[in-house]
Design a protein around this motif. Structure first.
Motif, PDB file in Angstrom:
ATOM      1  N   LYS A 109     -27.340  -1.223   3.116  1.00  0.00           N
ATOM      2  CA  LYS A 109     -28.562  -0.673   3.698  1.00  0.00           C
ATOM      3  C   LYS A 109     -28.879   0.692   3.107  1.00  0.00           C
ATOM      4  O   LYS A 109     -30.040   0.999   2.797  1.00  0.00           O
ATOM      5  N   GLU A 110     -27.858   1.516   2.925  1.00  0.00           N
ATOM      6  CA  GLU A 110     -28.065   2.841   2.342  1.00  0.00           C
ATOM      7  C   GLU A 110     -28.486   2.742   0.880  1.00  0.00           C
ATOM      8  O   GLU A 110     -29.374   3.474   0.427  1.00  0.00           O
ATOM      9  N   ALA A 113     -32.057   1.835   0.771  1.00  0.00           N
ATOM     10  CA  ALA A 113     -32.895   2.963   1.173  1.00  0.00           C
ATOM     11  C   ALA A 113     -33.023   3.986   0.046  1.00  0.00           C
ATOM     12  O   ALA A 113     -34.094   4.566  -0.173  1.00  0.00           O
ATOM     13  N   THR A 227     -33.138  13.620   1.127  1.00  0.00           N
ATOM     14  CA  THR A 227     -32.565  12.904   2.274  1.00  0.00           C
ATOM     15  C   THR A 227     -33.641  12.438   3.250  1.00  0.00           C
ATOM     16  O   THR A 227     -33.508  11.369   3.860  1.00  0.00           O
ATOM     17  N   ASN A 231     -34.046   8.673   4.415  1.00  0.00           N
ATOM     18  CA  ASN A 231     -34.039   8.337   5.836  1.00  0.00           C
ATOM     19  C   ASN A 231     -35.273   7.551   6.268  1.00  0.00           C
ATOM     20  O   ASN A 231     -35.230   6.792   7.237  1.00  0.00           O
ATOM     21  N   LEU A 234     -34.165   4.198   6.045  1.00  0.00           N
ATOM     22  CA  LEU A 234     -32.964   3.857   6.815  1.00  0.00           C
ATOM     23  C   LEU A 234     -33.295   3.574   8.281  1.00  0.00           C
ATOM     24  O   LEU A 234     -32.619   2.777   8.931  1.00  0.00           O
ATOM     25  N   LEU A 235     -34.313   4.220   8.798  1.00  0.00           N
ATOM     26  CA  LEU A 235     -34.636   4.114  10.220  1.00  0.00           C
ATOM     27  C   LEU A 235     -35.828   3.186  10.447  1.00  0.00           C
ATOM     28  O   LEU A 235     -36.773   3.163   9.658  1.00  0.00           O
ATOM     29  N   GLU A 239     -36.905   3.701  15.852  1.00  0.00           N
ATOM     30  CA  GLU A 239     -35.925   4.784  15.776  1.00  0.00           C
ATOM     31  C   GLU A 239     -36.584   6.103  15.386  1.00  0.00           C
ATOM     32  O   GLU A 239     -36.191   7.173  15.862  1.00  0.00           O
ATOM     33  N   LYS A 240     -37.614   6.015  14.518  1.00  0.00           N
ATOM     34  CA  LYS A 240     -38.337   7.226  14.129  1.00  0.00           C
ATOM     35  C   LYS A 240     -39.091   7.818  15.316  1.00  0.00           C
ATOM     36  O   LYS A 240     -39.132   9.038  15.497  1.00  0.00           O
ATOM     37  N   SER A 245     -31.426  10.112  14.398  1.00  0.00           N
ATOM     38  CA  SER A 245     -30.924  10.469  13.081  1.00  0.00           C
ATOM     39  C   SER A 245     -30.093   9.315  12.532  1.00  0.00           C
ATOM     40  O   SER A 245     -29.560   8.516  13.300  1.00  0.00           O
ATOM     41  N   PRO A 246     -29.981   9.203  11.203  1.00  0.00           N
ATOM     42  CA  PRO A 246     -29.113   8.168  10.634  1.00  0.00           C
ATOM     43  C   PRO A 246     -27.677   8.346  11.096  1.00  0.00           C
ATOM     44  O   PRO A 246     -27.285   9.414  11.579  1.00  0.00           O
ATOM     45  N   ARG A 249     -24.730  11.844   7.634  1.00  0.00           N
ATOM     46  CA  ARG A 249     -25.499  12.738   6.767  1.00  0.00           C
ATOM     47  C   ARG A 249     -25.062  12.515   5.321  1.00  0.00           C
ATOM     48  O   ARG A 249     -23.891  12.643   4.981  1.00  0.00           O
TER      49      ARG A 249
END
Length: 303
Positions: A109-110, A113, A227, A231, A234-235, A239-240, A245-246, A249
């Motif tokens: 997933k990261e 992203a 970042t 993000n 990622l979200l 979630e936003k 937060s993811p 960090r």
């Protein structure tokens, strides 16, 4: 002579002209910890118990204790060589074990992203360099156009950037051959890096528009933008809206650890991995490889 007097002179004569990060570490350790705690004691009267008491009062901060002990060992060893004391009081002092926080490699997933993140050409080039070579932050910032040999798919790494307060300082690797190295440019990054390098008018890859090296505050802003863009992917929208937060960090060090993990699974030996990552000692890579060995054994037992 009081310990405070010797420590002050030791810092100003031997440590003050070292690179900014090392200098600041010694400064903070001496003037915030050692002198306030035991500086009032005569140098030749400092005992193991005095050192141990200073460590015990900070036992919940292993990193601080480690810096104090490293500084004290060197300081008292120099005092011993100067014939000001007859033994080093740091010997056999017990300090807390540092808990090595494992930085996991990127999840699928990261990775997705990071690939989808909308970045400026400079920010994308910085991320790609971290991905492709596993550089430290300062190593990536120190790259110049003529470090790249695109026809032979090579990059020559021979300097680093550190920050003295807010200003960038160029550190050529003169003292050690470990950091100076030549690396292969992976096919996946070859065209994008060449296009970025060819577009530059200055000599360094990451600068202000006027060609000056970026400052620490500018780097921090650049990394925040990177970042934030990651993000965004990622979200979820929900979630936003909740301003979550993811899970973790992402830092430049996360990319380096991810690179070390790739080396491990490619079958490269520990010794070769040390050379590629520019370490001077194999112990630096041992922690990563040992953790991955343990994971592999655990997986095999389960299956």
């Amino acid at each position: 002579m009081l310990l405070s007097d010797y420590a002050d002179n030791w810092f100003r004569t031997l440590q003050e002209k070292r690179n900014p990060n090392t200098r600041d570490m010694y400064f903070n350790t001496i003037y915030k910890h050692i002198i306030p705690s035991i500086g009032h004691i005569p140098l030749n009267k400092v005992t193991k118990s005095d050192i141990q008491g200073m460590i015990d009062s900070r036992y919940d901060k292993p990193s601080t204790c480690s810096k104090i002990m490293n500084t004290c060992r060197q300081l008292f060893e120099d005092a011993l060589n100067d014939d000001l004391i007859y033994k080093n009081p740091c010997r056999k002092v017990i300090q807390p074990k540092s808990i090595q926080k494992e930085t996991d490699p990127f999840t699928d997933k990261e990775l997705s992203a990071i690939q989808k993140a909308v970045l400026t050409p400079m920010n994308r080039a910085f991320v790609n360099i971290l991905f492709a070579f596993g550089f430290w932050r300062g190593e990536a910032l120190g790259l110049m156009k003529n470090d790249f040999d695109f026809p032979n798919q090579k990059v020559y790494f021979q300097r680093s950037i550190t920050f003295d307060k807010n200003n960038a300082i160029i550190n050529p690797f003169i003292k050690t051959s470990y950091s100076r190295r030549t690396l292969y440019i992976p096919n996946a990054f070859l065209d994008s890096l060449k296009n970025y390098v060819d577009s530059l008018s200055g000599i360094y890859l990451f600068t202000f528009q006027n060609g000056n090296l970026i400052t620490k505050s500018s780097y921090d802003k650049m990394w925040r933008r990177i970042t934030m863009a990651i993000n965004e992917n990622l979200l979820s929208d929900a979630e936003k809206k909740m301003k979550l937060s993811p899970a973790r960090r992402i830092t430049a060090l996360t990319f380096r650890h991810d690179f070390a993990t790739k080396l491990y699974y490619s079958g490269i030996s520990r010794k070769k991995a040390v050379e590629i990552m520019g370490h001077s000692r194999i112990q630096m890579i041992e922690r990563v490889y040992a953790a991955l060995d343990a994971k592999k054994r655990k997986f095999r037992r389960k299956n």
